[in-house]
Design a protein around this motif. Structure first.
Motif, PDB file in Angstrom:
ATOM      1  N   GLN A   1       0.794  -1.303   0.084  1.00  0.00           N
ATOM      2  CA  GLN A   1      -0.045  -0.039  -0.056  1.00  0.00           C
ATOM      3  C   GLN A   1       0.715   1.270   0.088  1.00  0.00           C
ATOM      4  O   GLN A   1       1.837   1.421   0.960  1.00  0.00           O
ATOM      5  CB  GLN A   1      -0.835  -0.053   1.163  1.00  0.00           C
ATOM      6  N   ILE A   2       0.694   1.953  -1.070  1.00  0.00           N
ATOM      7  CA  ILE A   2       1.336   3.204  -1.125  1.00  0.00           C
ATOM      8  C   ILE A   2       0.846   4.500  -0.410  1.00  0.00           C
ATOM      9  O   ILE A   2       1.371   5.320   0.036  1.00  0.00           O
ATOM     10  CB  ILE A   2       1.851   3.651  -2.778  1.00  0.00           C
ATOM     11  N   GLY A   3      -0.497   4.510  -0.661  1.00  0.00           N
ATOM     12  CA  GLY A   3      -1.319   5.797   0.100  1.00  0.00           C
ATOM     13  C   GLY A   3      -2.788   5.371   0.199  1.00  0.00           C
ATOM     14  O   GLY A   3      -3.311   4.367  -0.296  1.00  0.00           O
ATOM     15  N   MET A   4      -3.443   6.357   0.900  1.00  0.00           N
ATOM     16  CA  MET A   4      -4.980   6.299   0.905  1.00  0.00           C
ATOM     17  C   MET A   4      -5.348   7.713   0.747  1.00  0.00           C
ATOM     18  O   MET A   4      -4.753   8.793   1.382  1.00  0.00           O
ATOM     19  CB  MET A   4      -5.227   5.697   2.333  1.00  0.00           C
ATOM     20  N   PHE A   5      -6.220   7.891  -0.040  1.00  0.00           N
ATOM     21  CA  PHE A   5      -6.747   9.170  -0.407  1.00  0.00           C
ATOM     22  C   PHE A   5      -8.195   9.442  -0.078  1.00  0.00           C
ATOM     23  O   PHE A   5      -9.151   8.448  -0.668  1.00  0.00           O
ATOM     24  CB  PHE A   5      -6.412   9.258  -1.778  1.00  0.00           C
ATOM     25  N   ALA A   6      -8.623  10.348   0.450  1.00  0.00           N
ATOM     26  CA  ALA A   6     -10.219  10.829   0.610  1.00  0.00           C
ATOM     27  C   ALA A   6     -10.682  11.225  -0.907  1.00  0.00           C
ATOM     28  O   ALA A   6     -11.621  11.222  -1.085  1.00  0.00           O
ATOM     29  CB  ALA A   6     -10.125  11.871   1.444  1.00  0.00           C
ATOM     30  N   VAL A   7      -9.706  11.922  -1.772  1.00  0.00           N
ATOM     31  CA  VAL A   7      -9.961  12.691  -2.982  1.00  0.00           C
ATOM     32  C   VAL A   7      -9.707  11.438  -4.209  1.00  0.00           C
ATOM     33  O   VAL A   7      -8.459  11.341  -4.314  1.00  0.00           O
ATOM     34  CB  VAL A   7      -9.437  13.900  -3.267  1.00  0.00           C
TER      35      VAL A   7
END
Length: 86
Positions: free
Chosen positions: A16-22
């Protein structure tokens, strides 16, 4: 770098590289990573009553491949990259 988990874990494994709300931000990162030759998967998840999009690279078939993906993520500046099951 942290060692990869044992190869006998069930299910596909990703980094997992990242988690985004947008979601548009997740999509932009997906395009950048794919341009670098990485296989990218976007997964939506409900978190705290809102939908977030996780950016994953993989899946990895072996522990060595998983470590290679984790190293690749960290070399690109994603120090918080972590191993997850898909």
């Amino acid at each position: 770098a942290a060692p990869a988990p044992a190869p006998d874990l069930p299910g596909p494994r990703y980094v997992q590289i990242g988690m985004f709300a947008v979601s548009g931000n997740a999509e932009r990162l997906r395009r950048q990573l794919e341009a670098d030759g990485l296989a990218v998967v976007l997964r939506e998840r409900s978190l705290g009553g809102r939908t977030v999009t996780r950016v994953l690279i993989g899946p990895a078939a072996t522990a060595a491949e998983l470590q290679r993906l984790l190293d690749a993520a960290r070399q690109r500046g994603f120090a918080d990259a972590l191993v997850v099951r898909g």
